[in-house]
Motif scaffolding. Structure first.
Motif, short mmCIF file in Angstrom:
data_model
loop_
_atom_site.label_atom_id
_atom_site.label_comp_id
_atom_site.label_asym_id
_atom_site.label_seq_id
_atom_site.Cartn_x
_atom_site.Cartn_y
_atom_site.Cartn_z
N ILE A 1 0.82 -1.21 0.00
CA ILE A 1 0.00 0.00 0.00
C ILE A 1 0.86 1.26 0.00
O ILE A 1 0.33 2.36 0.12
CB ILE A 1 -0.97 0.03 1.21
N LEU A 2 2.18 1.10 -0.12
CA LEU A 2 3.09 2.26 -0.13
C LEU A 2 3.92 2.31 -1.41
O LEU A 2 5.15 2.28 -1.38
CB LEU A 2 4.02 2.19 1.09
N PRO A 3 3.25 2.39 -2.55
CA PRO A 3 3.98 2.48 -3.82
C PRO A 3 4.59 3.88 -3.98
O PRO A 3 4.31 4.78 -3.18
CB PRO A 3 2.90 2.22 -4.86
N PRO A 4 5.41 4.10 -5.02
CA PRO A 4 5.99 5.43 -5.26
C PRO A 4 4.95 6.54 -5.35
O PRO A 4 5.25 7.69 -5.02
CB PRO A 4 6.73 5.24 -6.59
N LEU A 5 3.74 6.21 -5.80
CA LEU A 5 2.68 7.22 -5.86
C LEU A 5 2.43 7.82 -4.48
O LEU A 5 2.28 9.05 -4.33
CB LEU A 5 1.40 6.59 -6.41
N VAL A 6 2.38 6.97 -3.45
CA VAL A 6 2.12 7.43 -2.09
C VAL A 6 3.37 8.07 -1.48
O VAL A 6 3.31 9.18 -0.95
CB VAL A 6 1.62 6.26 -1.21
N THR A 7 4.48 7.36 -1.53
CA THR A 7 5.70 7.90 -0.91
C THR A 7 6.14 9.19 -1.58
O THR A 7 6.63 10.11 -0.92
CB THR A 7 6.83 6.86 -0.96
N GLY A 8 5.99 9.28 -2.90
CA GLY A 8 6.36 10.50 -3.60
C GLY A 8 5.51 11.69 -3.17
O GLY A 8 6.02 12.79 -2.95
N LEU A 9 4.20 11.47 -3.03
CA LEU A 9 3.31 12.54 -2.57
C LEU A 9 3.66 12.99 -1.16
O LEU A 9 3.66 14.19 -0.85
CB LEU A 9 1.86 12.06 -2.62
N VAL A 10 3.96 12.04 -0.29
CA VAL A 10 4.28 12.37 1.09
C VAL A 10 5.56 13.20 1.17
O VAL A 10 5.61 14.25 1.83
CB VAL A 10 4.42 11.08 1.94
N VAL A 11 6.61 12.75 0.49
CA VAL A 11 7.88 13.48 0.54
C VAL A 11 7.73 14.87 -0.08
O VAL A 11 8.24 15.86 0.47
CB VAL A 11 8.98 12.67 -0.18
N ALA A 12 7.02 14.98 -1.20
CA ALA A 12 6.82 16.29 -1.83
C ALA A 12 6.05 17.23 -0.90
O ALA A 12 6.37 18.42 -0.80
CB ALA A 12 6.07 16.14 -3.15
N THR A 13 5.06 16.69 -0.20
CA THR A 13 4.25 17.52 0.71
C THR A 13 5.07 18.02 1.89
O THR A 13 4.85 19.14 2.37
CB THR A 13 3.03 16.72 1.21
N ILE A 14 6.00 17.21 2.37
CA ILE A 14 6.88 17.66 3.47
C ILE A 14 7.58 18.95 3.06
O ILE A 14 7.60 19.94 3.80
CB ILE A 14 7.91 16.57 3.82
#
Length: 450
Positions: free
Chosen positions: A146-159
Motif C-alpha cells: 500500500i506504499l507504492p511510489p505514488l504514495v511515498t512521492g506525494l508524502v515526501v513532496a508535501t513535506i
C-alpha cells in the motif's frame, strides 16, 4: 577480485564490492566520505531545534542544549541503523537526523505553551511517538503493497511544500523580526538570505566533489561570515558556553498531553512511509536492487527507537535523511561503515557546547536562505519519486485530490474548526491528509486498462 585476509575479513576492490553494505574503504577514503555525509545533513539536523526554539521563544543555554542533543541523538540513531542491534537496524548506509516532518505538529505546541515549559510536552509526545513508530516497524513489511511510489512521492513532496513558508519567513528575519523588533523584511535580512541561496546554487553547480556535496554548509558559512561585519550576529551566548559537557537526559522533565501524543503518533505513520522511501532509494540507487523486508522492518524499528531515545535525551523526532540517499547514488559507495564514521563525528561534536553556541548565533535570515533550498530539495525528491509513476487519469486524480485537500486545509485551517482540537491539528498538517487520502484512493479506485 576480492581477497580473504588472514583475519577472515574480506578486502573489497571490485565494482560489485562498492554495492556491498559491508564494504570498508581504506580509512584515508572512508573518513572523508563519512565527513561528507555529516556535512550534507548537519545544517538540516540543527535547523529543526533552532526553528522550534524560535517558535517557543527559547534562547541562550537552553537553545544550545537543544542543538547539542540534536547532534548526539542523530549520531546514536545512525549507529542503530548502520551497526544494528538484533532485528533493529537496516544495516545500510542510512544517516539519521532531526525530522522536518514533525514540525507541523511541534510548532503549534511550542508557540502555544511558550518557553522551556513547552519542552516536557514535546519530549513526552516524542517518546510515545517513537515507541509507536518502533512497533510500526514490526509489521510494516506486511503493508509494503500500500506504499507504492505514488504514495511515498506525494508524502515526501508535501513535506517540502508545507515547510517552504517557514523558510521564507526566516529569510524575512523570522518571528522575532515580525512581532518584536518589527524589522521583518528589512533589506539586510533579505540580502543575507538571498546571498546564501546564490552561494549554495553556485557551489552546487560550479564546484565538484565534496565542495559540491557540501553546498548548503558552505552557503551557511559564507552568509554567517558576511553577517558578522553587518552587526547582526550576537556572540554573547558563545562566550558563556562550556567547551565540554556531558548530556543530561530528562533535563527539562517529561509530560504527556493527549493532543500532542496523538499528533505525534499519527505523524509517525507518515515518517515511517518516508523511511520506507529512503531505504528503497538507497538500495535502488546504490545497489540496483529492491530493499528486503528485513531491511525495511529493521530500518523502521531503528527510526522509531531513535525518536524515542530523543524524547529521553532532549531531542526532537529523528528520521532517515533523504539528502544522504543522494550522496550514495552520487558516489556509488554503499558502505554502512562510512556512515558509521559520520555518526561518530556527530557524537563527538555533541560533547562540545561551543559548537552549538556558534550555530545558535546564526542569523535567522542566513538559516532561512538554506532552509528555502533544503525544503525545496525535499519537494524535488518527492517529485523524483513520482517521476516513476504512470501519469494516467486515475493517478492524476489521486495526486490532485490528495494535494488539494492536504495543502488546502493547511492554508485555511478554519474550515475544520468544528472538529476537536487534536483532529483539526492533524487535518491541517498537510502531511497526514495527503498520506491518508493517497493510500485510501490508491486502494479504492479501480486500475486503468492500458
Amino acid at each position: 577480485m576480492s581477497e580473504i585476509s588472514q583475519s577472515g575479513n574480506r578486502s573489497y576492490s571490485g565494482p560489485e564490492d562498492l554495492k556491498n553494505p559491508d564494504y570498508m574503504p581504506p580509512l584515508a577514503k572512508a573518513v572523508p566520505l563519512g565527513l561528507q555525509h555529516v556535512l550534507a545533513m548537519f545544517a538540516g539536523n540543527v535547523t529543526v531545534p533552532i526553528i522550534i526554539a524560535g517558535a517557543a521563544g527559547i534562547a541562550g543555554g537552553d537553545k544550545i542544549f537543544l542543538i547539542q542533543m540534536a547532534m548526539l541523538v542523530a549520531g546514536l540513531a545512525t549507529l542503530l541503523q548502520t551497526i544494528g542491534m538484533g532485528p533493529i537496524g537496516a544495516r545500510l548506509p542510512i544517516m539519521q537526523g532531526t525530522s522536518f516532518a514533525f514540525l507541523p505538529v511541534i510548532i503549534p505546541i511550542a508557540a502555544s505553551i511558550k518557553g522551556v515549559a513547552a519542552l516536557p510536552v514535546i519530549f513526552g509526545a516524542t517518546l510515545v511517538g517513537g515507541i509507536f513508530h518502533f512497533f510500526l516497524g514490526t509489521v510494516i513489511g506486511r503493508f509494503r503493497g500500500i506504499l507504492p511510489p505514488l504514495v511515498t512521492g506525494l508524502v515526501v513532496a508535501t513535506i517540502g511544500l508545507t515547510l517552504l513558508p517557514t523558510g521564507v519567513e526566516y529569510v524575512g528575519g523570522g518571528k522575532l523580526a515580525k512581532f518584536v523588533t518589527k524589522d521583518f523584511g528589512a533589506w539586510y535580512h533579505v540580502f543575507l538570505g538571498s546571498l546564501v541561496i546564490v552561494v549554495i546554487l553556485g557551489t552546487k553547480f560550479l564546484a565538484k566533489g565534496i565542495a559540491s556535496a557540501s553546498a548548503i554548509l558552505i552557503g551557511l558559512i559564507v552568509g554567517y561570515l558576511v553577517a558578522i561585519p553587518m552587526d547582526v550576529v550576537n556572540f554573547g551566548t558563545v562566550a558563556d558556553a562550556a567547551w565540554f559537557a556531558f548530556p543530561q537526559p530528562l533535563k527539562y522533565g517529561i509530560s504527556f498531553e493527549a493532543a500532542a501524543v496523538v499528533g505525534m503518533c499519527l505523524m509517525a505513520i507518515v515518517s515511517a512511509i518516508e523511511t520506507v522511501g529512503d531505504i528503497s532509494g538507497i538500495t535502488k540507487g546504490g545497489a540496483g536492487r529492491e530493499a528486503t523486508n528485513r531491511e525495511i522492518s529493521g530500518g523502521t524499528m531503528a527510526d522509531g527507537l531513535g525518536t524515542a531515545l530523543g524524547g529521553l535525551m532532549g531531542a526532537m523526532p529523528n528520521t532517515s535523511y533523504s539528502q544522504n540517499v543522494g550522496i550514495i547514488s552520487l558516489t556509488g559507495v554503499m558502505s554502512r561503515h562510512v556512515v558509521t564514521i559520520g555518526a561518530l563525528f556527530l557524537i563527538l561534536s555533541a560533547f562540545v557546547p561551543k559548537i552549538g553556541a556558534v550555530v545558535s548565533a546564526m542569523p535567522n535570515a542566513v538559516l532561512g536562505g538554506a532552509a528555502v533550498v533544503m525544503f525545496g530539495m525535499i519537494a524535488g525528491a518527492g517529485l523524483k519519486l513520482l517521476n516513476s509513476v504512470d501519469m494516467n487519469r486515475r493517478n492524476m486524480v489521486i495526486i490532485a485530490v490528495s494535494l488539494s485537500v492536504g495543502l488546502g486545509l493547511k492554508a485555511e485551517p478554519g474550515v475544520v474548526s468544528i472538529f476537536p482540537d487534536w483532529v483539526a491539528m492533524m487535518m491541517t498538517t498537510g502531511l497526514f491528509p495527503v498520506a491518508f487520502l493517497s493510500i485510501l484512493l490508491n486502494l479504492l479506485l479501480p486500475k486503468e486498462d492500458h
